[in-house]
Design a protein around this motif. Structure first.
Motif, PDB file in Angstrom:
ATOM      1  N   MET A 207     -25.322  33.139  33.674  1.00  0.00           N
ATOM      2  CA  MET A 207     -26.706  33.400  33.522  1.00  0.00           C
ATOM      3  C   MET A 207     -27.555  32.921  34.821  1.00  0.00           C
ATOM      4  N   LYS A 208     -27.103  31.933  35.322  1.00  0.00           N
ATOM      5  CA  LYS A 208     -27.814  31.288  36.455  1.00  0.00           C
ATOM      6  C   LYS A 208     -27.528  32.019  37.745  1.00  0.00           C
ATOM      7  N   ASN A 209     -26.635  32.969  37.660  1.00  0.00           N
ATOM      8  CA  ASN A 209     -25.806  33.605  38.850  1.00  0.00           C
ATOM      9  C   ASN A 209     -25.738  34.765  38.859  1.00  0.00           C
ATOM     10  N   ARG A 210     -25.060  35.623  38.067  1.00  0.00           N
ATOM     11  CA  ARG A 210     -24.372  36.936  38.018  1.00  0.00           C
ATOM     12  C   ARG A 210     -25.625  37.655  37.341  1.00  0.00           C
ATOM     13  N   ILE A 211     -25.923  37.057  36.074  1.00  0.00           N
ATOM     14  CA  ILE A 211     -27.020  38.097  35.397  1.00  0.00           C
ATOM     15  C   ILE A 211     -28.107  38.244  36.036  1.00  0.00           C
ATOM     16  N   PRO A 212     -29.081  37.354  36.756  1.00  0.00           N
ATOM     17  CA  PRO A 212     -30.076  37.638  37.451  1.00  0.00           C
ATOM     18  C   PRO A 212     -29.878  38.591  38.551  1.00  0.00           C
ATOM     19  N   GLN A 213     -28.666  38.558  39.210  1.00  0.00           N
ATOM     20  CA  GLN A 213     -28.238  39.575  40.379  1.00  0.00           C
ATOM     21  C   GLN A 213     -28.255  40.976  39.578  1.00  0.00           C
ATOM     22  N   ILE A 214     -27.745  41.228  38.331  1.00  0.00           N
ATOM     23  CA  ILE A 214     -27.651  42.467  37.703  1.00  0.00           C
ATOM     24  C   ILE A 214     -29.111  43.164  37.168  1.00  0.00           C
ATOM     25  N   LEU A 215     -29.938  41.982  36.809  1.00  0.00           N
ATOM     26  CA  LEU A 215     -31.319  42.403  36.539  1.00  0.00           C
ATOM     27  C   LEU A 215     -32.023  42.963  37.693  1.00  0.00           C
ATOM     28  N   THR A 216     -31.877  42.276  39.013  1.00  0.00           N
ATOM     29  CA  THR A 216     -32.479  42.522  39.951  1.00  0.00           C
ATOM     30  C   THR A 216     -32.039  44.044  40.429  1.00  0.00           C
ATOM     31  N   LYS A 217     -30.859  44.121  40.352  1.00  0.00           N
ATOM     32  CA  LYS A 217     -30.285  45.411  40.691  1.00  0.00           C
ATOM     33  C   LYS A 217     -30.829  46.767  39.669  1.00  0.00           C
TER      34      LYS A 217
END
Length: 449
Positions: A28-38
């Motif tokens: 959640m501190k890495n991959r999930i924020p990237q997905i939400l940004t995309k």
């Protein structure tokens, strides 16, 4: 809530520091924020399209959706409490009741009900459901698939591999009547392995980054065999060939179900496998189960299948064109049937299906063989617990036995059962990150009904 469901959920709390919680924080501190940004970027990139189609209402809807997605990202990064859903989708009440139940369980142990302090499988599904909520609350763009371009790109970047696979299928179909049983089995195993390694193309694992299949999958199968940790392909062959031999005397049909995972290249490998099953008469009808909403970035829904069929029919190569035409005909004739159900996008483990979605469980009971594709399906099959490697697959299914079933999965999450004594430890020594890379695969079968 039924007692059986409570027991299944409570068992998930067996070890306080189990994999779901530890891995959730990192992800959640890495991959999930990237997905939400995309997701936000995808909405921004279509701003003009929304305006052209809907006028000022489209612009306002885009702004609202971006604001709601940004709010999810901020809540996650601040580890705020999980909130009830506020849309009116068919599953909203189920999600909110499940959230209440999670609150009651965790409050008993004085746990904070937040993004980093809840079971990983539940919270990850919740994030994708919140993305869907943001679109539902942003009419008139509610039907916009924020992950579509990533899925389409995976297909388009895999053209060479898809062409080689379609060409191989075309040649195989021409000579299939002349194959003896041993040769047919070899081809069955080959296409199963292609379907397995196609599962590497997972966009949720890569944070939405490209994970396309750039070269022919046929040339690498022998080199990849040592990385298959559980290989129950013989069991799958036995189920289908025995049913085929009996069907001429007792049974009118042989049904195989695919519980789909990724769109793009992996979807094509599944369709090729399904085509072979029909042509070889190892199956007479195929049911595909997909998602009813955009899910886990690259998961397959009905629109993804239709888009792939159109792309294949528009291809300049004969083999791809013919696959598109033939597969579209299978769907029109209902030899192939696509189905979706809200259960596939709930956070529930599959051991609860008979109670939560009895209609879906009854439908799967009609199958002669169910093929569960991918990592998320595996996590839900075994409830995403921190099992010992040697726990039998049958035990980890915890009573989920609608029909003979097989998980076809490249390993991308730290949960695995059914290994030989010492096997998991041995792989860990040689490759410490083996459970999260997609380098290893399984064909894990359970024949219980």
């Amino acid at each position: 809530m039924p007692k059986e469901l409570q027991n299944c959920i409570l068992f998930d709390r067996a070890t306080p520091l189990s994999f779901p919680r530890c891995f959730a924080y990192f992800t959640m501190k890495n991959r999930i924020p990237q997905i939400l940004t995309k997701v936000i970027n995808a909405l921004n990139q279509h701003k003009n399209e929304f305006f052209e189609k809907h006028g000022e209402a489209g612009t306002e809807a885009e702004n609202k959706a971006v604001s709601l997605i940004s709010k999810i990202r901020n809540e996650l990064q601040a580890d705020e409490p999980l909130l009830p859903l506020t849309d009116n989708w068919v599953d909203t009440d189920i999600w909110n009741k499940y959230l209440e139940y999670q609150h009651s369980l965790l409050n008993e142990n004085n746990k904070k009900i937040s993004w980093f302090h809840s079971p990983w499988l539940y919270v990850e599904c919740y994030m994708y459901r919140r993305v869907h909520e943001a679109l539902m609350l942003s009419s008139p763009i509610s039907d916009f698939d924020v992950f579509k371009e990533s899925k389409d790109q995976n297909f388009l970047e895999s053209q060479e591999a898809i062409m080689s696979l379609c060409n191989y299928l075309e040649e195989l179909n021409r000579r299939i009547k002349n194959l003896d049983e041993h040769q047919l089995k070899d081809e069955f195993f080959k296409l199963l392995q292609i379907s397995l390694w196609g599962n590497k193309c997972d966009l949720s694992l890569s944070g939405g980054q490209s994970s396309s299949q750039m070269s022919s999958p046929l040339t690498a199968l022998e080199d990849l065999k040592p990385f298959i940790l559980v290989n129950n392909m013989d069991n799958l062959w036995s189920v289908l060939i025995n049913r085929k031999k009996m069907s001429q005397e007792k049974f009118p049909s042989i049904r195989v179900d695919f519980v789909l995972d990724n769109a793009g290249f992996e979807l094509v490998t599944d369709l090729v496998m399904a085509d072979f099953l029909l042509t070889s008469k190892l199956a007479t009808e195929i049911h595909f189960h997909g998602k009813s909403i955009p899910w886990y970035v690259s998961d397959t829904n009905k629109n993804d299948i239709n888009w792939v069929l159109e792309e294949l029919k528009a291809a300049n190569t004969k083999c791809m064109f013919e696959c598109g035409v033939n597969w579209e005909l299978y769907f029109k004739k209902h030899t192939w049937i696509y189905q979706d159900h809200m259960f596939w996008t709930l956070p529930h483990e599959y051991c609860t299906m008979a109670q939560v979605a009895p209609d879906l469980y009854a439908e799967l009971q009609k199958s002669n063989l169910i093929l569960f594709k991918g990592d998320l399906n595996y996590r839900k099959l075994v409830a995403d617990r921190k099992w010992e490697f040697t726990v039998p697959f049958h035990q980890a299914l915890n009573g989920f036995h609608p029909a003979p079933l097989c998980s076809i999965r490249t390993v991308k999450a730290e949960v695995q059962v059914g290994l030989a004594p010492g096997q998991g430890e041995q792989v860990t020594v040689s490759d410490p990150n083996w459970m999260t890379t997609g380098k290893y695969g399984i064909f894990q079968f359970d024949g219980s009904v």
